[in-house]
Structure formats: structure tokens, C-alpha cells
Design an enzyme around this catalytic site. Structure first.
Site, PDB file in Angstrom:
ATOM      1  N   ASN A   1       0.872  -1.185   0.000  1.00  0.00           N
ATOM      2  CA  ASN A   1       0.000   0.000   0.000  1.00  0.00           C
ATOM      3  C   ASN A   1       0.907   1.232   0.000  1.00  0.00           C
ATOM      4  O   ASN A   1       2.126   1.113   0.118  1.00  0.00           O
ATOM      5  CB  ASN A   1      -0.966  -0.010   1.185  1.00  0.00           C
ATOM      6  CG  ASN A   1      -0.237  -0.053   2.512  1.00  0.00           C
ATOM      7  OD1 ASN A   1       0.520   0.863   2.841  1.00  0.00           O
ATOM      8  ND2 ASN A   1      -0.427  -1.118   3.272  1.00  0.00           N
TER       9      ASN A   1
ATOM     10  N   ASP B   1       1.757  -8.777   1.309  1.00  0.00           N
ATOM     11  CA  ASP B   1       2.547  -7.731   1.982  1.00  0.00           C
ATOM     12  C   ASP B   1       2.925  -8.182   3.400  1.00  0.00           C
ATOM     13  O   ASP B   1       4.105  -8.104   3.811  1.00  0.00           O
ATOM     14  CB  ASP B   1       1.701  -6.451   2.015  1.00  0.00           C
ATOM     15  CG  ASP B   1       2.490  -5.204   2.389  1.00  0.00           C
ATOM     16  OD1 ASP B   1       3.725  -5.288   2.477  1.00  0.00           O
ATOM     17  OD2 ASP B   1       1.844  -4.155   2.575  1.00  0.00           O
TER      18      ASP B   1
ATOM     19  N   GLY C   1      -6.413  -9.276  -4.487  1.00  0.00           N
ATOM     20  CA  GLY C   1      -6.824  -9.762  -3.175  1.00  0.00           C
ATOM     21  C   GLY C   1      -7.656  -8.715  -2.467  1.00  0.00           C
ATOM     22  O   GLY C   1      -8.789  -8.411  -2.868  1.00  0.00           O
TER      23      GLY C   1
END
Ligand code: AR6
Length: 167
Positions: free
Chosen positions: A25, A35, A120
Site C-alpha cells: 500500500n 505484503d 486480493g
């Protein structure tokens, strides 16, 4: 050129490649999904390093060392949040692949693995996203033969089937 592209089912953090790409992000300070997995596997030094990068706008990419990962580098890119398809999502997603590959090229990276960016938490439809991913990678490899291998890492069966069909 076709044999430079591979599909792999599994966890991107396990791959011993020159670079793995993170679907991050704009803070670059970690999150859920791939992440979170990358930050856990790389260790706390990745967060310390990324704090100094000062974030990253959607569609752009930044490079970090791999720290505890088997991969030498992490290239973090920020995919678009899906908002129905008329908010420039396609172009922003294409930019993620282009900018990640450009940074790879500039850093003499020969082998690179991508997750399915934006499909996702950010809800980009995977059929549409995979077409953009494959097109951008093929276009880049046509112009930049120094990259030897690009691996699309698919974490779930659906993503794997979609990539298998398109390739
Ligand atoms: N290896 C490979 N792929 C994975 C892994 C893994 N270990 N774990 C998940 N995936 P997502 P996004 C797949 O949600 O949509 C985070 O909070 C997953 O199954 O990770 O770009 C960030 O901080 C899916 O196919 O990324 C952002 O806030 C693909 O990776 C936001 O989520 C992408 O899913 C980014 O959302």
C-alpha cells in the site's frame, strides 16, 4: 521469449530469485496478504528500511534489500483499489508491472517474481488483471532481453487456473 515466463503455485516468500515484487500500500509499511507475508519473512529491517522511503504513489514502485528472505531484493509496488473499472484501474495496474520491471532492469535483476497485484484485498478481477500482467511482461521482455526469468506466483487455485489459461 515465451520460455522466460513461468507460473508457480505457492508462497512468493520462499523463492530464491533476484527480486520478489510486493503488492504493497502507499505507506510501504506493511499490511495483510502478500505484503504481510513478505514483511514477516524479511524481518523487521524491511520496515525500518521502508520508513526511509517515504511511501509510494499508486502505480509506482520502490526497491529494498531482501534482508532475511531468500530473494535478494523486494520491489514494492502499489496496485489500484478496484472501483468498478472506470477509475483508471487498468492503466494504474499496468504501471505497476512496467515500473517494477524498469526498476529491476536498472538494478541488473535477472530473475523476478510477481504476485497477482491488486486481486486480493484490492478486489481487482483476476481475469482482467492477469491479461494486463501478462501483456506488460511480454512487452517489456520484447524490449529488454537482459531479464532472464519472470515468474507469476499464484497463491490460490483460482488465480493459478486463470494464469494457466492465459499463458
Ligand atoms: N505469496 C504469493 N501470493 C500471495 C501470498 C504469498 N505469500 N499471500 C497472498 N497472496 P493481496 P492486493 C496473493 O491482498 O489485492 C495489503 O494489506 C493473494 O491470494 O495480498 O494488491 C497491502 O498492504 C492474491 O492473489 O494484495 C495493501 O493494503 C494476491 O496475492 C493491500 O493488501 C494479492 O492479494 C493490497 O491488496
Amino acid at each position: 521469449m515465451g520460455n522466460k515466463i513461468e507460473i508457480h503455485k505457492g508462497d512468493i516468500t520462499k523463492l530464491s530469485v533476484d527480486a520478489i515484487v510486493n503488492a504493497a500500500n502507499t505507506s510501504l509499511l506493511g499490511g495483510a496478504g502478500v505484503d504481510g507475508a513478505i514483511h514477516r519473512a524479511a524481518g523487521p529491517k524491511l520496515l525500518e528500511y521502508n520508513k526511509k522511503l517515504g511511501g509510494c504513489p499508486t502505480g509506482e514502485a520502490r526497491i529494498s534489500p531482501g534482508f532475511n528472505l531468500p530473494a535478494k531484493h523486494v520491489i514494492s509496488t502499489v496496485g489500484p483499489v478496484w472501483n468498478g473499472g472506470n477509475r483508471n484501474e487498468d492503466e494504474l495496474l499496468a504501471n505497476c508491472y512496467r515500473n517494477s520491471l524498469r526498476i529491476a532492469f536498472e538494478n541488473n535483476i535477472k530473475t523476478i517474481a510477481f504476485p497477482s497485484i491488486s486481486t486480493g484485498v484490492y478486489r481487482f478481477p483476476v481475469e482482467r488483471a492477469s491479461k494486463i500482467a501478462v501483456k506488460e511482461v511480454k512487452d517489456f521482455l520484447d524490449k529488454n532481453p537482459s531479464i532472464e526469468k519472470v515468474i507469476f506466483v499464484c497463491f490460490d487455485d483460482k488465480t493459478y487456473d486463470v494464469y494457466k489459461n492465459i499463458l
